[in-house]
Scaffold this motif. Structure first.
Motif, mmCIF file in Angstrom:
data_model
loop_
_atom_site.group_PDB
_atom_site.id
_atom_site.type_symbol
_atom_site.label_atom_id
_atom_site.label_comp_id
_atom_site.label_asym_id
_atom_site.label_seq_id
_atom_site.Cartn_x
_atom_site.Cartn_y
_atom_site.Cartn_z
ATOM 1 N N ALA A 104 40.065 42.973 26.449
ATOM 2 C CA ALA A 104 38.979 42.881 27.420
ATOM 3 C C ALA A 104 39.498 42.658 28.830
ATOM 4 O O ALA A 104 40.690 42.423 29.052
ATOM 5 N N LEU A 105 38.561 42.719 29.768
ATOM 6 C CA LEU A 105 38.826 42.282 31.136
ATOM 7 C C LEU A 105 38.622 40.775 31.189
ATOM 8 O O LEU A 105 37.579 40.266 30.763
ATOM 9 N N PHE A 106 39.604 40.048 31.699
ATOM 10 C CA PHE A 106 39.492 38.608 31.914
ATOM 11 C C PHE A 106 39.593 38.344 33.413
ATOM 12 O O PHE A 106 40.559 38.760 34.058
ATOM 13 N N MET A 107 38.616 37.650 33.962
ATOM 14 C CA MET A 107 38.617 37.418 35.404
ATOM 15 C C MET A 107 38.102 36.017 35.724
ATOM 16 O O MET A 107 37.061 35.591 35.218
ATOM 17 N N GLY A 108 38.821 35.304 36.580
ATOM 18 C CA GLY A 108 38.374 34.007 37.067
ATOM 19 C C GLY A 108 37.519 34.197 38.304
ATOM 20 O O GLY A 108 37.921 34.895 39.237
ATOM 21 N N LYS A 135 51.668 35.875 38.656
ATOM 22 C CA LYS A 135 52.494 37.086 38.746
ATOM 23 C C LYS A 135 52.333 37.962 37.508
ATOM 24 O O LYS A 135 52.651 39.149 37.533
ATOM 25 N N GLN A 136 51.818 37.377 36.421
ATOM 26 C CA GLN A 136 51.580 38.140 35.198
ATOM 27 C C GLN A 136 50.241 38.874 35.235
ATOM 28 O O GLN A 136 49.944 39.671 34.342
ATOM 29 N N ALA A 137 49.430 38.591 36.256
ATOM 30 C CA ALA A 137 48.129 39.258 36.367
ATOM 31 C C ALA A 137 48.329 40.751 36.621
ATOM 32 O O ALA A 137 49.306 41.170 37.248
ATOM 33 N N ASP A 138 47.382 41.541 36.135
ATOM 34 C CA ASP A 138 47.434 42.984 36.387
ATOM 35 C C ASP A 138 47.031 43.306 37.814
ATOM 36 O O ASP A 138 47.556 44.244 38.420
ATOM 37 N N ARG A 154 43.630 45.324 27.835
ATOM 38 C CA ARG A 154 43.563 43.948 28.337
ATOM 39 C C ARG A 154 43.906 43.936 29.822
ATOM 40 O O ARG A 154 44.916 44.506 30.241
ATOM 41 N N THR A 155 43.089 43.253 30.602
ATOM 42 C CA THR A 155 43.276 43.244 32.049
ATOM 43 C C THR A 155 43.023 41.845 32.596
ATOM 44 O O THR A 155 41.957 41.268 32.362
ATOM 45 N N PHE A 156 43.991 41.327 33.302
ATOM 46 C CA PHE A 156 43.909 39.996 33.913
ATOM 47 C C PHE A 156 43.755 40.186 35.419
ATOM 48 O O PHE A 156 44.635 40.726 36.080
ATOM 49 N N VAL A 157 42.611 39.738 35.955
ATOM 50 C CA VAL A 157 42.338 39.860 37.384
ATOM 51 C C VAL A 157 42.283 38.477 38.019
ATOM 52 O O VAL A 157 41.569 37.593 37.535
ATOM 53 N N VAL A 158 43.048 38.298 39.093
ATOM 54 C CA VAL A 158 42.986 37.072 39.889
ATOM 55 C C VAL A 158 42.294 37.396 41.210
ATOM 56 O O VAL A 158 42.672 38.350 41.894
#
Length: 245
Positions: free
Chosen positions: A182-186, A61-64, A36-40
């Motif tokens: 998954a990768l999650f990206m805004g 701040k919790q984003a990877d 799991r990956t959080f991209v901002v």
């Protein structure tokens, strides 16, 4: 595997000091490993919003990874004498992931934009990226988030792209990132650009780092959003002075 190094803190937001090429290596490896990956993808607007909204600041701040999507972030890094290597535009990451996903038969879920844009997106993706599996689509005018969450859980996509604008997209990701490995990206208005509903700046404007001005000229309503820039730069200069003390 390459990793970003030496995060650069701009007004309390830690940016990964990386290049587009290096960043693509990192996130495609993470997708392959089902991490799991959080991209901002952050620009000055997001930085300033985080400054005045503590809950959102805590959330990102919790984003990877937080990558510099905006020449204003690059400029700020130079002002504080901690230059970021280059702009990592969310749209560029998005389209490169679509290309990579097509080549490697990955799957993606798309959320955001107007109903006509999301319909156009399905056609464009199917035509330009035929190897990519479309796990699901949803326009940005939904009323029941739980239905979308369940669709993500059931389809288990490799990538989830949320284009509902900040902070809504990051808040959605924060609530739903546990639905798929998954990768999650805004990615803001990227669906509009990919489908041609909004024209991206010509390459010469991009090379001159004036893409923001081109968009404002095409969409005068954006000038109001640009009014934060003087305040943003003023805060950046204050940060530089504090570091020099």
């Amino acid at each position: 595997m390459n990793q970003p190094t030496n995060d650069v803190n701009i007004l309390g937001v830690n940016f990964d000091n990386t290049t587009l090429e290096n960043f693509m290596d990192i996130i495609t490896n993470r997708i392959n490993e089902h991490r799991r990956t959080f991209v901002v993808t952050a620009n000055p607007e997001i930085v300033m919003y985080a400054q005045s909204h503590s809950q959102f600041n805590d959330l990102i701040k919790q984003a990877d990874y937080i990558v510099p999507d905006g020449i204003g972030v690059i400029l700020a890094s130079r002002i504080i004498s901690q230059p970021l290597k280059e702009r990592v535009a969310g749209y560029d990451v998005f389209t490169k992931l679509l290309e990579w996903g097509s080549t490697n038969h990955k799957s993606a879920f798309f959320i955001g934009a107007k109903p006509n844009v999301i319909r156009d997106l399905q056609r464009v993706v199917a035509k330009q990226y035929p190897g990519l599996i479309i796990s699901g689509t949803q326009d940005g005018y939904y009323k029941d988030e739980s239905i979308i969450s369940e669709k993500i859980r059931l389809s288990s996509p490799d990538m989830v792209f949320v284009a509902t604008g900040s902070p809504k997209q990051e808040e959605f990701i924060n609530r739903n990132i546990n639905k798929s490995e998954a990768l999650f990206m805004g990615i803001g208005g990227s669906f509009d650009v990919l489908t041609g509903n909004v024209k991206r700046a010509p390459k010469i404007w991009q090379d001159l780092k004036l893409e923001w001005l081109y968009r404002a000229l095409k969409e005068p309503s954006r000038f109001k959003r640009l009014m934060i820039l003087p305040s943003y730069l003023n805060k950046v200069f204050k940060q530089r002075q504090q570091h020099r003390k």
